[in-house]
Design an enzyme around this catalytic site. Sequence first.
Site: not given
Ligand code: SAH
Length: 233
Positions: A78
């Site tokens: 993000s």
């Molecule tokens: N917090 C992260 C942002 C990643 S984007 C950072 O700092 O880089 C959001 C992430 O949520 C993705 O990697 C995606 O695979 C994950 N995601 C989506 N649905 C999910 C679920 N039900 N359980 C766990 N992770 C999930």
Amino acid sequence: MDGKIHATVVLFVMKEAEKLLDLKRREMVETLKLYGITNRRVLDAFLEVPRHLFFDEKAVDLAYDDGAYPVGYGQTISQPYTVAFMTALLVERCPSGKLLEIGTGSGYQAAILDALGYSVFTVERIFELYEKAEKLFSRLGLNITCRYGDGTLGWMNEAPFDGIVITAGAPKEPRSLMTQLAQNGCMVVPIGDYSSQQMTVIQREGEDFQRELFQYFTFVPLVGREGWDDTVF
Ligand code: SAH
């Protein structure tokens, strides 16, 4: 060039590169301030965590731009402003304790929460990202507990949590996760349709939940039993 001089030159170049990244990190924090992030603890955590370590080596130059960036498998790290905005909402309502993050991704948000002194648990549904983040946390000596699976169902064995942060866009309030909040615990979650989601804080008061609404953002979808249908994404 003899071996000793070569090693000295390499070390010098590495140190200069490190200095440049430190400078860029300070500039990123100044940008966050201009965008209205004022919480000192949050700004200090952004100064402390080297965001470039959560990027592929070839993309390190982009690490301190205020943008989201692909981390593979269709997911993104993000934008710093988004991470800072969510973190400030959390810090102001639940300053310490045990936190659950849904969506480990690159691991950056979890590392920021760890730097703030929380006890951090994080869940990721893409195995490769889970594995990569877990290795990185252990290389950096961070005490963050990771799990691979569908985070929409929470982490029953570790509940209750003082705070829950969902870093993917939810189509509706995630009920199972809400029930894993401690009394007065709060959840920060973007809720909306596929293209934009409203940042929402849900705070538990007994069996009631209070809501506060903030601005809109665009996240990758929260996919799972209490998220978007995984046959669509
Ligand atoms: N917090 C992260 C942002 C990643 S984007 C950072 O700092 O880089 C959001 C992430 O949520 C993705 O990697 C995606 O695979 C994950 N995601 C989506 N649905 C999910 C679920 N039900 N359980 C766990 N992770 C999930």
